[in-house]
Design an enzyme around this catalytic site. Structure first.
Site, PDB file in Angstrom:
ATOM      1  N   ARG A 103       0.880  -1.178   0.000  1.00 18.17           N
ATOM      2  CA  ARG A 103       0.000   0.000   0.000  1.00 18.17           C
ATOM      3  C   ARG A 103       0.910   1.218   0.000  1.00 18.17           C
ATOM      4  O   ARG A 103       1.687   1.424   0.940  1.00 18.17           O
ATOM      5  CB  ARG A 103      -0.925   0.015   1.217  1.00 18.17           C
ATOM      6  CG  ARG A 103      -1.641   1.349   1.370  1.00 18.17           C
ATOM      7  CD  ARG A 103      -2.776   1.343   2.360  1.00 18.17           C
ATOM      8  NE  ARG A 103      -3.949   0.709   1.801  1.00 18.17           N
ATOM      9  CZ  ARG A 103      -5.191   0.864   2.288  1.00 18.17           C
ATOM     10  NH1 ARG A 103      -5.395   1.639   3.334  1.00 18.17           N
ATOM     11  NH2 ARG A 103      -6.213   0.257   1.734  1.00 18.17           N
ATOM     12  N   HIS A 130      -7.228   0.788  -6.647  1.00 16.40           N
ATOM     13  CA  HIS A 130      -7.455  -0.072  -5.481  1.00 16.40           C
ATOM     14  C   HIS A 130      -8.137  -1.353  -5.987  1.00 16.40           C
ATOM     15  O   HIS A 130      -9.325  -1.584  -5.751  1.00 16.40           O
ATOM     16  CB  HIS A 130      -8.342   0.690  -4.483  1.00 16.40           C
ATOM     17  CG  HIS A 130      -8.338   0.138  -3.088  1.00 16.40           C
ATOM     18  ND1 HIS A 130      -7.609  -0.965  -2.711  1.00 16.40           N
ATOM     19  CD2 HIS A 130      -9.000   0.551  -1.959  1.00 16.40           C
ATOM     20  CE1 HIS A 130      -7.813  -1.203  -1.423  1.00 16.40           C
ATOM     21  NE2 HIS A 130      -8.650  -0.302  -0.947  1.00 16.40           N
ATOM     22  N   GLN A 133     -10.172  -3.782  -3.620  1.00 10.70           N
ATOM     23  CA  GLN A 133     -11.460  -3.218  -3.203  1.00 10.70           C
ATOM     24  C   GLN A 133     -12.520  -3.485  -4.273  1.00 10.70           C
ATOM     25  O   GLN A 133     -13.639  -3.905  -3.968  1.00 10.70           O
ATOM     26  CB  GLN A 133     -11.300  -1.703  -2.981  1.00 10.70           C
ATOM     27  CG  GLN A 133     -12.590  -1.004  -2.591  1.00 10.70           C
ATOM     28  CD  GLN A 133     -13.044  -1.376  -1.194  1.00 10.70           C
ATOM     29  OE1 GLN A 133     -12.294  -1.283  -0.254  1.00 10.70           O
ATOM     30  NE2 GLN A 133     -14.289  -1.803  -1.066  1.00 10.70           N
ATOM     31  N   ASP A 222     -16.905   7.506  -1.939  1.00 11.02           N
ATOM     32  CA  ASP A 222     -15.661   7.372  -1.163  1.00 11.02           C
ATOM     33  C   ASP A 222     -15.323   8.779  -0.659  1.00 11.02           C
ATOM     34  O   ASP A 222     -15.920   9.766  -1.112  1.00 11.02           O
ATOM     35  CB  ASP A 222     -14.552   6.812  -2.088  1.00 11.02           C
ATOM     36  CG  ASP A 222     -13.211   6.659  -1.383  1.00 11.02           C
ATOM     37  OD1 ASP A 222     -13.184   6.589  -0.138  1.00 11.02           O
ATOM     38  OD2 ASP A 222     -12.169   6.608  -2.080  1.00 11.02           O
ATOM     39  N   CYS A 262     -16.522   2.254   0.346  1.00  6.76           N
ATOM     40  CA  CYS A 262     -15.404   1.351   0.645  1.00  6.76           C
ATOM     41  C   CYS A 262     -14.968   1.455   2.105  1.00  6.76           C
ATOM     42  O   CYS A 262     -14.290   0.564   2.601  1.00  6.76           O
ATOM     43  CB  CYS A 262     -14.236   1.641  -0.288  1.00  6.76           C
ATOM     44  SG  CYS A 262     -13.691   3.355  -0.206  1.00  6.76           S
ATOM     45  N   ARG A 290     -14.213  -7.988   1.624  1.00 10.46           N
ATOM     46  CA  ARG A 290     -12.783  -7.779   1.408  1.00 10.46           C
ATOM     47  C   ARG A 290     -12.021  -9.054   1.775  1.00 10.46           C
ATOM     48  O   ARG A 290     -11.062  -9.431   1.117  1.00 10.46           O
ATOM     49  CB  ARG A 290     -12.255  -6.599   2.259  1.00 10.46           C
ATOM     50  CG  ARG A 290     -12.760  -5.228   1.840  1.00 10.46           C
ATOM     51  CD  ARG A 290     -12.283  -4.805   0.461  1.00 10.46           C
ATOM     52  NE  ARG A 290     -10.842  -4.907   0.277  1.00 10.46           N
ATOM     53  CZ  ARG A 290      -9.947  -4.003   0.674  1.00 10.46           C
ATOM     54  NH1 ARG A 290     -10.334  -2.901   1.262  1.00 10.46           N
ATOM     55  NH2 ARG A 290      -8.650  -4.175   0.448  1.00 10.46           N
TER      56      ARG A 290
END
Ligand code: CP
Ligand code: NVA
Length: 317
Positions: A103, A130, A133, A222, A262, A290
């Site tokens: 990340r 991402h 996700q 988001d 998310c 997830r």
């Protein structure tokens, strides 16, 4: 699935669908109490330059459930490109572990890691995308709406990393993606080009949130200020006024609309508290998924029996 997962661009529709099928399969087997230690003796190194709850825990728990181990490394400790170059980190890690999750801020760091690692590299969020996700998101949409093909998915807010991957996942799944964002926060010309012929049909930009929301099967948002953009927060709060998911926007969508985020969510900014807590919200199923999506990614990237698992998943779904 190709060896690395740096963006969804590198996956075919078939590979994306295989990942979804394996996620459904592993989720069902977990619910049945079936223990599968396909990654016994294997270790995933996870480097985090940014904070995380879901991504860290889903990878860590996912590795444990698959019989392996995950080890968490703070970005500051590794010092990518400051303490040592990524190409050296990639080669050292490849001697110790069987997979690397990263990340990071710059997407170039993920690309560089993948270029030099001899084990799979999985993008756990970069400024560009991402992908993990988006896999969980399509799994959740499929579970709740029974299909993905032909659905209208509307992302309200910033055309950011999450939006970019969701758009790509929609294209791979036959859904239509609409970005409802102010012009300055829409996809870049480079992004638009990357969608090829899908741009303007399967993927589009509608600046007006209410116009975009009409008939939506999914309303997704988001944060307006992503990690690393904190200095722009005040400007963004002003620029995104009118781009929140609230009861007014939900009323314009299809009667079966599902509300997604998310997480982490900033209630009162990009989404109202009532929208997160309301009957249409599936945000916590989305968060749970997830884990199942991550296990599918890990299983196909790091185990030696990918073909067998895909066949087993296909035979039972
Ligand atoms: N959605 C998501 O990636 O959450 P975290 O930042 O907590 O990992
Ligand atoms: N766009 C957000 C997603 C967090 C999961 C960020 O990058 O901070």
């Amino acid at each position: 699935m190709s060896r690395h997962l740096t963006t969804l661009d590198e996956l075919s529709a078939q590979e994306f669908s295989d990942l979804l099928a394996v996620a459904v399969y592993l989720k069902r087997r977990r619910a049945q109490g079936i223990v599968e230690h396909a990654l016994a003796g294997k270790t995933l190194a996870m480097i985090f330059e940014k904070p995380s709850l879901r991504t860290r825990l889903s990878f860590e728990v996912g590795m444990t459930e698959l019989g392996g181990t995950a080890t968490y490394i703070r970005g500051e400790e590794v010092g990518m490109n400051t303490r040592e170059p990524i190409k050296d980190i990639a080669r050292v890690l490849s001697r110790y572990v069987q997979g690397i999750m990263l990340r990071t801020f710059s997407h170039a760091n993920v690309v560089e890691m993948a270029r030099h690692a001899t084990v799979p590299v999985i993008n756990g969020l970069s400024d560009a995308c991402h992908p993990c996700q988006a896999l969980a998101d399509l799994l959740t949409i499929h579970e709740h709406l029974g299909e993905t093909r032909g659905l209208k998915v509307v992302f309200v807010g910033d055309g950011n990393n999450v939006a970019r991957s969701l758009a790509r996942a929609c294209v791979l799944s036959g859904a239509t993606f609409v970005l409802a964002a102010p012009a300055a926060y829409a996809f870049s010309a480079e992004d638009v080009a990357s969608f090829g012929p899908a741009w303007g049909s399967a993927v589009s930009h509608v600046p007006d949130a209410a116009a975009a929301a009409r008939g939506a099967d999914v309303l997704y948002t988001d944060v307006w200020t992503s990690m690393g953009q904190e200095a722009e927060r005040e400007t963004r709060l002003k620029d995104f006024r009118g781009y929140a998911i609230d009861q007014r926007l939900i009323a314009l969508a299809a009667p079966r609309v599902k509300v997604m985020h998310c997480l982490p969510a900033h209630r009162g900014e990009e989404i109202s508290d009532a929208a997160v807590e309301g009957a249409q919200s599936i945000v916590f199923d989305q968060a749970e998924n997830r884990l199942h999506a991550q296990k599918a990614i890990l299983r196909l990237a790091m185990a030696d029996d990918a073909e067998r698992v895909i066949a087993a998943a296909r035979a039972t779904t």
